[in-house]
Design a protein around this motif. Structure first.
Motif, PDB file in Angstrom:
ATOM      1  N   HIS A  99     -46.982  -7.954  16.015  1.00 49.41           N
ATOM      2  CA  HIS A  99     -45.615  -8.736  15.538  1.00 49.41           C
ATOM      3  C   HIS A  99     -46.286  -9.864  14.676  1.00 49.41           C
ATOM      4  N   LEU A 100     -47.463 -10.568  14.876  1.00 48.64           N
ATOM      5  CA  LEU A 100     -48.003 -11.530  14.240  1.00 48.64           C
ATOM      6  C   LEU A 100     -48.406 -11.250  12.658  1.00 48.64           C
ATOM      7  N   ASN A 101     -48.829  -9.909  12.604  1.00 48.59           N
ATOM      8  CA  ASN A 101     -49.119  -9.678  11.307  1.00 48.59           C
ATOM      9  C   ASN A 101     -48.418  -8.578  10.602  1.00 48.59           C
ATOM     10  N   GLY A 102     -47.283  -8.551  11.122  1.00 48.34           N
ATOM     11  CA  GLY A 102     -46.097  -7.753  10.611  1.00 48.34           C
ATOM     12  C   GLY A 102     -46.166  -6.385  10.806  1.00 48.34           C
ATOM     13  N   LEU A 103     -46.993  -5.996  11.577  1.00 50.12           N
ATOM     14  CA  LEU A 103     -46.977  -4.572  11.882  1.00 50.12           C
ATOM     15  C   LEU A 103     -45.651  -3.929  12.630  1.00 50.12           C
ATOM     16  N   LEU A 104     -45.130  -4.831  13.440  1.00 46.63           N
ATOM     17  CA  LEU A 104     -43.781  -4.434  13.979  1.00 46.63           C
ATOM     18  C   LEU A 104     -42.919  -5.740  13.680  1.00 46.63           C
ATOM     19  N   ARG A 105     -41.984  -5.163  13.606  1.00 43.74           N
ATOM     20  CA  ARG A 105     -40.895  -6.238  13.082  1.00 43.74           C
ATOM     21  C   ARG A 105     -39.783  -6.558  14.332  1.00 43.74           C
ATOM     22  N   PRO A 106     -39.483  -7.833  14.741  1.00 45.09           N
ATOM     23  CA  PRO A 106     -38.530  -8.036  15.902  1.00 45.09           C
ATOM     24  C   PRO A 106     -37.201  -7.425  15.842  1.00 45.09           C
ATOM     25  N   SER A 107     -36.721  -7.149  17.059  1.00 43.31           N
ATOM     26  CA  SER A 107     -35.374  -6.594  17.195  1.00 43.31           C
ATOM     27  C   SER A 107     -34.369  -7.572  17.157  1.00 43.31           C
ATOM     28  N   PHE A 144     -38.481  -1.146  21.634  1.00 41.11           N
ATOM     29  CA  PHE A 144     -39.059   0.429  21.158  1.00 41.11           C
ATOM     30  C   PHE A 144     -38.108   1.529  20.776  1.00 41.11           C
ATOM     31  N   SER A 145     -38.283   2.400  20.081  1.00 45.66           N
ATOM     32  CA  SER A 145     -37.332   3.563  19.942  1.00 45.66           C
ATOM     33  C   SER A 145     -37.084   4.267  21.173  1.00 45.66           C
ATOM     34  N   ASP A 146     -37.896   4.184  22.177  1.00 43.41           N
ATOM     35  CA  ASP A 146     -37.596   4.919  23.459  1.00 43.41           C
ATOM     36  C   ASP A 146     -36.662   4.211  24.421  1.00 43.41           C
ATOM     37  N   GLY A 147     -36.237   2.953  23.839  1.00 44.49           N
ATOM     38  CA  GLY A 147     -35.459   1.966  24.649  1.00 44.49           C
ATOM     39  C   GLY A 147     -36.205   1.021  25.483  1.00 44.49           C
ATOM     40  N   SER A 148     -37.389   1.178  25.618  1.00 44.12           N
ATOM     41  CA  SER A 148     -38.042   0.043  26.372  1.00 44.12           C
ATOM     42  C   SER A 148     -38.372  -1.205  25.659  1.00 44.12           C
ATOM     43  N   GLU A 149     -38.667  -2.249  26.368  1.00 43.55           N
ATOM     44  CA  GLU A 149     -38.945  -3.629  25.780  1.00 43.55           C
ATOM     45  C   GLU A 149     -40.077  -4.061  25.713  1.00 43.55           C
ATOM     46  N   GLY A 150     -40.640  -4.440  24.512  1.00 45.29           N
ATOM     47  CA  GLY A 150     -42.126  -5.088  24.429  1.00 45.29           C
ATOM     48  C   GLY A 150     -42.212  -6.694  24.630  1.00 45.29           C
ATOM     49  N   LEU A 151     -40.931  -7.159  23.934  1.00 43.69           N
ATOM     50  CA  LEU A 151     -41.053  -8.528  23.819  1.00 43.69           C
ATOM     51  C   LEU A 151     -39.618  -8.986  24.415  1.00 43.69           C
ATOM     52  N   ARG A 152     -39.419  -9.811  25.184  1.00 39.42           N
ATOM     53  CA  ARG A 152     -38.171 -10.234  25.833  1.00 39.42           C
ATOM     54  C   ARG A 152     -38.052 -11.870  25.497  1.00 39.42           C
ATOM     55  N   GLY A 153     -37.398 -12.269  24.533  1.00 38.65           N
ATOM     56  CA  GLY A 153     -37.007 -13.610  24.324  1.00 38.65           C
ATOM     57  C   GLY A 153     -38.621 -14.442  24.166  1.00 38.65           C
ATOM     58  N   CYS A 154     -39.501 -13.961  23.597  1.00 44.39           N
ATOM     59  CA  CYS A 154     -40.836 -14.610  23.484  1.00 44.39           C
ATOM     60  C   CYS A 154     -40.848 -15.758  22.611  1.00 44.39           C
TER      61      CYS A 154
END
Length: 289
Positions: free
Chosen positions: A52-60, A16-26
């Protein structure tokens, strides 16, 4: 990739923009026509994964695939993806924005460019599917929390998606509304809709799901058919979960010879039914207190 996989994640990360991780090598593979439960504690990454599954978020980093092809994040690609993969948020007020129920449910089909007659038919069918037939002219702000959730589901169903994503669908619902929603999910599964939902309720996941995916710290640490959950006690603990109560009690009763070993009932109701079906002689003998 499995030939039956509908959606697959490969080493997906999200920062995320604040640097926190939402997914880690999932890594995760989701089969078509199945009931999938994403099970994990709060903060495990379940909501981030659904978005991520419906494209609302895009993976880093990493990649998602739909029917074996990489996600297309162009405007047309995302529009097509979201038509086929619908997301229902945990908080319905995040999703509802029209004054009347029928206006909200018709928003998606209208954006597809469908004619008025087709839109009306889809709205009527979707409202009937969620048990809100006749609610089309109701003001959204007059609805209960549970009714709002069902309107959100109707809005997604009106798009006739292949996949329905639900974020904590039971959250905020009283017991009768939870029963109604579970019955709705059963009807959708019977129609062939692939359903993927997040939950931290292991008893519900055990009762409802075909496949359970355990999440912790932004990754899927185990995936299993629900019937094999007993073998994943360590992963359950790592995901902040316990074994389902019905499974624990069946194991104890089987060890004492009260019930046969083997496939455990998937709910407490089913377990009680199995006990009631036993001859009364099964419980004979002196009881010491």
């Amino acid at each position: 990739m499995s030939m039956s996989a509908l959606i697959e994640l490969e080493a997906v990360e999200h920062r995320f923009s604040d640097g926190s991780e939402g997914l880690r090598g999932c890594n995760l593979s989701l089969g078509a026509g199945r009931r999938h439960a994403l099970l994990g504690a709060n903060g495990a990454g379940k909501t981030t994964l659904l978005e991520h599954l419906n494209g609302l978020l895009r993976p880093s980093a990493g990649q998602l695939r739909w029917h074996g092809k990489p996600y297309d994040y162009g405007r047309a690609g995302l529009s097509e993806l979201r038509r086929r993969v619908g997301l229902v948020f945990q908080n319905p007020d995040r999703q509802l924005f029209s004054a009347l129920v029928e206006e909200d449910v018709s928003f998606g089909p209208l954006n597809l460019g469908l004619d008025d007659a087709t839109v009306r038919a889809r709205v009527a069918s979707a409202l009937e599917a969620v048990g809100l037939d006749g609610y089309g002219r109701r003001p959204v702000h007059h609805l209960s929390f549970g009714q709002k959730k069902r309107v959100c589901i109707a809005g997604v169903l009106a798009m006739e998606p292949e996949v329905l994503l639900l974020d904590e669908p039971m959250a905020g619902l009283d017991a009768p509304m939870q029963v109604e929603l579970e019955a709705l999910l059963d009807r959708l599964a019977a129609r062939g809709v692939t359903t993927i939902l997040s939950t931290h309720d292991v008893d519900f996941a055990w009762r409802w799901a075909d496949d359970i995916h355990l999440m912790a710290a932004g990754r899927c640490i185990a995936s299993t058919p629900a019937r094999n959950l007993r073998a994943h006690g360590d992963a359950l603990q790592a995901a902040g979960q316990r074994l389902p109560q019905a499974l624990v009690l069946h194991t104890e009763l089987a060890a004492r010879g009260v019930l046969p070993a083997g496939a455990a009932p998937r709910s407490m109701d089913a377990l009680l039914a199995a006990l009631r079906a036993l001859p009364i002689t099964e419980f004979s003998g002196e009881i010491q207190i």
